[in-house]
Design a protein around this motif. Structure first.
Motif, PDB file in Angstrom:
ATOM      1  N   GLY A 138      76.515 128.648  -4.851  1.00 28.39           N
ATOM      2  CA  GLY A 138      75.409 128.696  -3.895  1.00 28.39           C
ATOM      3  C   GLY A 138      74.053 128.673  -4.587  1.00 28.39           C
ATOM      4  N   GLU A 139      73.953 129.382  -5.704  1.00 30.91           N
ATOM      5  CA  GLU A 139      72.663 129.437  -6.407  1.00 30.91           C
ATOM      6  C   GLU A 139      72.283 128.071  -6.977  1.00 30.91           C
ATOM      7  OE1 GLU A 139      73.369 132.762  -8.996  1.00 30.91           O
ATOM      8  OE2 GLU A 139      72.493 134.176  -7.545  1.00 30.91           O
ATOM      9  N   TRP A 140      73.289 127.339  -7.463  1.00 28.46           N
ATOM     10  CA  TRP A 140      72.995 125.984  -7.970  1.00 28.46           C
ATOM     11  C   TRP A 140      72.514 125.088  -6.831  1.00 28.46           C
ATOM     12  CZ3 TRP A 140      74.546 120.965  -7.145  1.00 28.46           C
ATOM     13  CH2 TRP A 140      74.113 120.021  -8.108  1.00 28.46           C
ATOM     14  N   VAL A 141      73.153 125.202  -5.677  1.00 21.20           N
ATOM     15  CA  VAL A 141      72.748 124.402  -4.522  1.00 21.20           C
ATOM     16  C   VAL A 141      71.332 124.773  -4.091  1.00 21.20           C
ATOM     17  CG1 VAL A 141      73.219 123.918  -2.077  1.00 21.20           C
ATOM     18  CG2 VAL A 141      75.120 124.027  -3.709  1.00 21.20           C
ATOM     19  N   PHE A 156      79.339 132.235  -1.353  1.00 16.38           N
ATOM     20  CA  PHE A 156      78.545 131.022  -1.176  1.00 16.38           C
ATOM     21  C   PHE A 156      77.583 131.169  -0.003  1.00 16.38           C
ATOM     22  CE2 PHE A 156      78.116 126.595   0.454  1.00 16.38           C
ATOM     23  CZ  PHE A 156      77.593 125.986  -0.683  1.00 16.38           C
ATOM     24  N   ARG A 157      78.106 131.691   1.107  1.00 20.44           N
ATOM     25  CA  ARG A 157      77.280 131.766   2.325  1.00 20.44           C
ATOM     26  C   ARG A 157      76.224 132.850   2.256  1.00 20.44           C
ATOM     27  NH1 ARG A 157      80.705 129.372   7.394  1.00 20.44           N
ATOM     28  NH2 ARG A 157      81.797 127.809   6.154  1.00 20.44           N
ATOM     29  N   GLU A 158      76.438 133.819   1.380  1.00 20.30           N
ATOM     30  CA  GLU A 158      75.375 134.801   1.166  1.00 20.30           C
ATOM     31  C   GLU A 158      74.121 134.104   0.663  1.00 20.30           C
ATOM     32  OE1 GLU A 158      76.512 138.065  -1.422  1.00 20.30           O
ATOM     33  OE2 GLU A 158      78.135 138.491   0.010  1.00 20.30           O
ATOM     34  N   VAL A 159      74.300 133.021  -0.074  1.00 16.62           N
ATOM     35  CA  VAL A 159      73.149 132.337  -0.678  1.00 16.62           C
ATOM     36  C   VAL A 159      72.649 131.190   0.198  1.00 16.62           C
ATOM     37  CG1 VAL A 159      72.242 131.308  -2.802  1.00 16.62           C
ATOM     38  CG2 VAL A 159      74.192 132.879  -2.922  1.00 16.62           C
ATOM     39  N   VAL A 160      73.541 130.320   0.672  1.00 17.73           N
ATOM     40  CA  VAL A 160      73.090 129.117   1.390  1.00 17.73           C
ATOM     41  C   VAL A 160      73.834 128.926   2.721  1.00 17.73           C
ATOM     42  CG1 VAL A 160      72.178 127.799  -0.569  1.00 17.73           C
ATOM     43  CG2 VAL A 160      74.646 127.753  -0.101  1.00 17.73           C
ATOM     44  N   GLY A 161      74.249 130.035   3.322  1.00 16.18           N
ATOM     45  CA  GLY A 161      75.043 129.972   4.553  1.00 16.18           C
ATOM     46  C   GLY A 161      74.372 129.209   5.684  1.00 16.18           C
ATOM     47  N   VAL A 181      80.337 122.271 -11.427  1.00 18.60           N
ATOM     48  CA  VAL A 181      81.681 122.853 -11.374  1.00 18.60           C
ATOM     49  C   VAL A 181      81.627 124.286 -11.901  1.00 18.60           C
ATOM     50  CG1 VAL A 181      84.069 122.671 -12.168  1.00 18.60           C
ATOM     51  CG2 VAL A 181      82.775 120.577 -11.696  1.00 18.60           C
ATOM     52  N   VAL A 182      82.032 125.217 -11.046  1.00 22.00           N
ATOM     53  CA  VAL A 182      82.103 126.624 -11.443  1.00 22.00           C
ATOM     54  C   VAL A 182      83.493 126.869 -12.018  1.00 22.00           C
ATOM     55  CG1 VAL A 182      81.968 129.007 -10.631  1.00 22.00           C
ATOM     56  CG2 VAL A 182      80.499 127.248  -9.593  1.00 22.00           C
ATOM     57  N   GLU A 183      83.537 127.484 -13.175  1.00 25.47           N
ATOM     58  CA  GLU A 183      84.834 127.683 -13.825  1.00 25.47           C
ATOM     59  C   GLU A 183      85.617 128.828 -13.194  1.00 25.47           C
ATOM     60  OE1 GLU A 183      86.578 127.943 -18.318  1.00 25.47           O
ATOM     61  OE2 GLU A 183      84.822 129.148 -17.879  1.00 25.47           O
ATOM     62  N   CYS A 184      86.934 128.610 -13.038  1.00 27.32           N
ATOM     63  CA  CYS A 184      87.873 129.680 -12.692  1.00 27.32           C
ATOM     64  C   CYS A 184      88.986 129.575 -13.724  1.00 27.32           C
ATOM     65  CB  CYS A 184      88.413 129.493 -11.269  1.00 27.32           C
ATOM     66  SG  CYS A 184      89.545 130.797 -10.761  1.00 27.32           S
ATOM     67  N   ASN A 185      89.167 130.601 -14.505  1.00 28.23           N
ATOM     68  CA  ASN A 185      90.022 130.533 -15.692  1.00 28.23           C
ATOM     69  C   ASN A 185      91.476 130.907 -15.381  1.00 28.23           C
ATOM     70  OD1 ASN A 185      91.190 130.775 -18.179  1.00 28.23           O
ATOM     71  ND2 ASN A 185      89.697 132.215 -18.999  1.00 28.23           N
ATOM     72  N   PRO A 186      92.417 129.955 -15.520  1.00 24.72           N
ATOM     73  CA  PRO A 186      93.823 130.243 -15.216  1.00 24.72           C
ATOM     74  C   PRO A 186      94.627 130.766 -16.414  1.00 24.72           C
ATOM     75  CG  PRO A 186      93.560 127.901 -15.629  1.00 24.72           C
ATOM     76  CD  PRO A 186      92.203 128.529 -15.844  1.00 24.72           C
ATOM     77  N   VAL A 187      94.007 130.776 -17.592  1.00 19.32           N
ATOM     78  CA  VAL A 187      94.770 131.063 -18.809  1.00 19.32           C
ATOM     79  C   VAL A 187      94.618 132.534 -19.200  1.00 19.32           C
ATOM     80  CG1 VAL A 187      95.200 130.365 -21.190  1.00 19.32           C
ATOM     81  CG2 VAL A 187      94.388 128.680 -19.528  1.00 19.32           C
ATOM     82  N   PHE A 188      95.399 133.392 -18.514  1.00 16.60           N
ATOM     83  CA  PHE A 188      95.340 134.817 -18.847  1.00 16.60           C
ATOM     84  C   PHE A 188      96.742 135.408 -19.021  1.00 16.60           C
ATOM     85  CE2 PHE A 188      94.515 134.286 -14.218  1.00 16.60           C
ATOM     86  CZ  PHE A 188      95.648 134.894 -13.691  1.00 16.60           C
ATOM     87  N   GLY A 189      97.703 134.547 -19.386  1.00 18.59           N
ATOM     88  CA  GLY A 189      99.075 135.019 -19.581  1.00 18.59           C
ATOM     89  C   GLY A 189      99.199 136.113 -20.632  1.00 18.59           C
ATOM     90  N   ASP A 190      98.461 135.985 -21.732  1.00 14.70           N
ATOM     91  CA  ASP A 190      98.558 136.996 -22.795  1.00 14.70           C
ATOM     92  C   ASP A 190      98.069 138.359 -22.314  1.00 14.70           C
ATOM     93  OD1 ASP A 190      99.668 135.241 -24.578  1.00 14.70           O
ATOM     94  OD2 ASP A 190      97.812 134.881 -25.708  1.00 14.70           O
ATOM     95  N   GLN A 191      96.946 138.340 -21.580  1.00 11.11           N
ATOM     96  CA  GLN A 191      96.428 139.606 -21.037  1.00 11.11           C
ATOM     97  C   GLN A 191      97.417 140.209 -20.044  1.00 11.11           C
ATOM     98  OE1 GLN A 191      92.570 137.592 -20.146  1.00 11.11           O
ATOM     99  NE2 GLN A 191      91.765 139.673 -20.150  1.00 11.11           N
TER     100      GLN A 191
END
Ligand code: GYE
Length: 299
Positions: free
Chosen positions: A132-135, A163-168, A250-260
């Motif tokens: 939202g902030e980027w938009v 998202f809607r908190e910023v540009v709803g 593109v906002v990152e969402c990290n799927p690689v947390f198997g070790d943690q």
């Protein structure tokens, strides 16, 4: 249940922690990367004997898998819930069986008290705010169509909220694409008809955004120019679209947390105190990323 005394990283077959993991599906590039990470890390090397079941995005399949894990008397149950609600009964059954739950990725809403020991995943609300902030900064007058993930999933509910908190007030239309490329395409085909004024799409994941590209190109328009596209995940295909100028942010969402996750499971099984929540680290990318960066992306 579970026998005490298994040590982290412990070797011998008898001491392996028996873990049942219910994955919600295989709907996206993010999910594929997450499954690979989980399967690689929840290994004998890390003291774990893993039973992995894919629910194909159906809650009833997940509930069945969880009940199977109870009847198999798993030491630890881990799962990523497809939607937030509808788990009260099965969570109570797991609790009555005395099996600790480690919640992964998506979140639950339940009346069961202390339904899980620990949760690891992303701050979905923060991801929505970042988008939202980027938009707000770059397209303050945009007419936005919001391409939502699976309705009622933690990732959909919280990304939308942030998202809607910023540009709803700029959102003129919305529809769910269930986090898949095919349904994302269908939703945007309809949206192009229903909302001819839309000039920005916020997609709750890369795959639906890739479907949006197909729909926009099929309609004779240029994605990234005629219609700005903002997504979440940053899997390799998403970053390639960014470098190609078809995605804009593109906002990152990290799927690689198997070790943690493996470490948390070992700690939980050993009865150690663990944090209630673990947020994985992530960032965000714009079109200034390089092809070299995309090529080096492991997933
Ligand atoms: O963003 C999407 C996937 O729950 C964070 O699920 C996950 C989301 C992810 O289908 O691509």
């Amino acid at each position: 249940g579970g026998d005490d005394g298994a040590t982290a990283g412990g070797g011998g077959g008898d001491e392996l922690i028996r873990v049942g993991f219910s994955q919600l599906g295989a709907e996206s590039g993010w999910r594929t990367a997450n499954t690979e990470s989980v399967q690689e890390s929840l290994s004998e090397e890390n003291g774990i004997d893993l039973t992995f079941v894919d629910a194909q995005q159906r809650q009833e399949n997940q509930i069945r898998a969880l009940r199977d894990f109870v009847s198999q008397d798993m030491d630890v149950i881990a799962f990523s819930p497809v939607i937030e609600t509808g788990w009260d009964q099965v969570l109570q059954e797991i609790k009555d069986a005395g099996i600790p739950v480690v919640l992964v990725d998506r979140t639950v809403e339940t009346t069961v008290e202390d339904p899980f020991v620990t949760w690891i995943g992303s701050d979905f609300r923060a991801e929505g705010v970042t988008a939202g902030e980027w938009v707000a900064e770059n397209h303050p007058d945009a007419q936005i169509f919001e391409l939502q993930g699976t309705m009622g999933s933690g990732a959909q509910v919280d990304r939308q909220e942030g998202f809607r908190e910023v540009v709803g007030d700029q959102v003129i239309g919305e529809a769910s694409g269930n986090f898949t490329r095919a349904e994302g395409r269908t939703a945007v085909e309809a949206a192009l008809q229903a909302y001819p004024d839309m000039d920005l799409i916020f997609s709750h994941n890369d795959d639906m955004g890739l479907g949006a590209i197909e729909a926009i190109e099929a309609a004779g328009m240029t994605p990234g120019e005629d219609i700005t596209i903002v997504t979440v995940d940053a899997v390799k295909d998403g970053l390639q679209a960014l470098v190609d100028g078809k995605f804009n942010y593109v906002v990152e969402c990290n799927p690689v947390f198997g070790d943690q996750l493996a470490e948390l499971i070992n700690q939980v099984h050993a009865g150690e105190t663990v944090p209630e929540q673990t947020f994985v680290e992530e960032s965000a990318f714009d079109q200034t990323i390089t092809q070299e960066f995309v090529d080096a992306r492991p997933y």
